[in-house]
Design a protein around this motif. Structure first.
Motif, short mmCIF file in Angstrom:
data_model
loop_
_atom_site.label_atom_id
_atom_site.label_comp_id
_atom_site.label_asym_id
_atom_site.label_seq_id
_atom_site.Cartn_x
_atom_site.Cartn_y
_atom_site.Cartn_z
N LEU A 66 0.81 -1.23 0.00
CA LEU A 66 0.00 0.00 0.00
C LEU A 66 0.84 1.27 0.00
O LEU A 66 0.28 2.36 -0.06
N TYR A 67 2.18 1.18 0.08
CA TYR A 67 2.92 2.44 0.17
C TYR A 67 2.84 3.31 -1.08
O TYR A 67 2.78 4.54 -0.96
N ASN A 88 -4.98 -11.80 -4.18
CA ASN A 88 -4.55 -10.44 -3.81
C ASN A 88 -5.73 -9.47 -3.82
O ASN A 88 -5.78 -8.54 -3.00
N LEU A 89 -6.68 -9.67 -4.73
CA LEU A 89 -7.86 -8.79 -4.77
C LEU A 89 -8.65 -8.92 -3.47
O LEU A 89 -9.07 -7.93 -2.88
N GLU A 95 -8.12 -5.09 3.21
CA GLU A 95 -7.09 -4.22 3.78
C GLU A 95 -7.44 -2.73 3.63
O GLU A 95 -7.15 -1.94 4.52
N VAL A 96 -8.06 -2.36 2.49
CA VAL A 96 -8.34 -0.93 2.30
C VAL A 96 -9.47 -0.45 3.22
O VAL A 96 -9.64 0.77 3.39
N PRO A 122 -5.27 8.86 7.38
CA PRO A 122 -4.91 8.19 6.11
C PRO A 122 -5.68 6.90 5.86
O PRO A 122 -6.06 6.62 4.73
N ALA A 123 -5.93 6.14 6.94
CA ALA A 123 -6.67 4.87 6.74
C ALA A 123 -8.10 5.18 6.26
O ALA A 123 -8.61 4.53 5.35
N GLY A 124 -8.72 6.20 6.85
CA GLY A 124 -10.07 6.59 6.43
C GLY A 124 -10.07 7.13 5.01
O GLY A 124 -10.97 6.85 4.22
N ALA A 125 -9.04 7.91 4.68
CA ALA A 125 -8.95 8.48 3.34
C ALA A 125 -8.77 7.38 2.30
O ALA A 125 -9.39 7.41 1.23
N LEU A 126 -7.95 6.38 2.63
CA LEU A 126 -7.75 5.28 1.67
C LEU A 126 -9.05 4.49 1.49
O LEU A 126 -9.41 4.10 0.38
N ARG A 127 -9.76 4.28 2.62
CA ARG A 127 -11.05 3.57 2.54
C ARG A 127 -11.99 4.27 1.56
O ARG A 127 -12.66 3.64 0.75
N THR A 128 -12.01 5.60 1.62
CA THR A 128 -12.92 6.37 0.78
C THR A 128 -12.46 6.42 -0.67
O THR A 128 -13.27 6.37 -1.60
#
Ligand SMILES: C[S@@+](CC[C@H](N)C(=O)[O-])C[C@H]1O[C@@H](n2cnc3c(N)ncnc32)[C@H](O)[C@@H]1O
Length: 256
Positions: A66-67, A88-89, A95-96, A122-128
């Motif tokens: 995820l980096y 992986n999907l 994970e997201v 950042p975790a919330g932003a990635l989720r969105t």
């Protein structure tokens, strides 16, 4: 597209790629070379993008890394994570939703820079923003994404040098002219094992990348090198290469 054959991408069962095992081996403990890479990517995007915050981003062959997506976070309204492997999907879809602590050292490195602290969660932003999508590097749409990353994919999904070139060209082709990108490569890789299963690689150097990208990118293409050092990730490679650049504004070159 290159026809199927021994050593080629379609010849390997990517659904047998074990995400947990790959994550544990490669990212469970943040390596200094990866941290330096994410720092360089952050600086590069900051230098090229300034205040942009609504770009359409893509990471190709995300696997369990995820980096690259984190490095695009402040600049994007959405980030498409493209993967061929069902295993992986599935891992990515979970994970997201709430990424693990494994990614904290990478975010800390980015958060010390400008713009990144704007993303308070950042975790919330990635989720969105993350859109996990099944797809192949070889069939990416053209001229779609405004920023892109691709880490350890073009050279690490086939033993066929033509497929390495085709994959790299397809990645650049999927970006809009002028789009900044960051791509990581294993240097002179002999292939790699994930949970005892062998996956292919093409042995490449920065010269192969340069030749393939000739005419496809702007002149500010820059390379960063990490040698294997005292703590190699595994046997059978000589280092890691990071290429940062921008897709050429007028697409005139052939690349090879
Ligand atoms: C060496 S791993 C790299 C994973 C991750 N990007 C990283 O930085 O560690 C190669 C990845 O490419 C994926 N892959 C294999 N064939 C692909 C294809 N044709 N298109 C897109 N991804 C593919 C694999 O499933 C795997 O996740």
């Amino acid at each position: 597209m290159t026809p199927p054959g021994p050593g080629r991408n379609s010849n390997f069962d990517w659904n047998e790629f074990n995400p947990e095992s790959y994550l544990e081996h490669n990212y469970a403990e943040a390596r200094k070379d990866d941290i330096r890479f994410v720092s360089t990517i952050g600086d590069f995007f900051l230098g090229r993008l300034g205040g942009s915050d609504a770009l359409r981003g893509v990471d190709v062959g995300t696997g369990t890394n995820l980096y690259p997506a984190l490095a695009m976070l402040p600049f994007c309204r959405d980030i498409t994570l493209i993967e061929r492997s069902e295993a992986n999907l599935k891992w990515l879809e979970r994970e997201v939703l709430d990424y693990s602590r494994v990614w904290d050292p990478f975010w800390r490195e980015l958060a010390a820079k400008e713009r990144y602290p704007e993303v308070a969660d950042p975790a919330g932003a990635l989720r969105t923003k993350a859109v996990v999508e099944s797809g192949s590097i070889f069939t990416l749409p053209r001229n779609k994404w405004e920023i892109g990353t691709m880490f350890f994919v073009a050279e690490s999904i086939s033993a066929d040098v033509e497929e390495f070139r085709e994959g790299l060209r397809c990645f650049i082709g999927s970006l809009v002219p002028g789009a900044p990108f960051a791509a990581g490569f294993m240097e002179q890789s002999q292939g790699y094992k994930v949970d005892g299963r062998l996956f292919p690689a093409v042995s490449i150097t920065d010269e192969d990348i340069r030749k393939c990208l000739k005419g496809l990118v702007e002149d500010d293409l820059q390379f960063t090198f990490e040698s294997v050092g005292d703590h190699p990730l595994r046997h059978g490679y000589t280092g890691m290469i990071l290429a940062c650049g921008r897709k050429r504004r007028a697409e005139t070159g052939t690349g090879v």
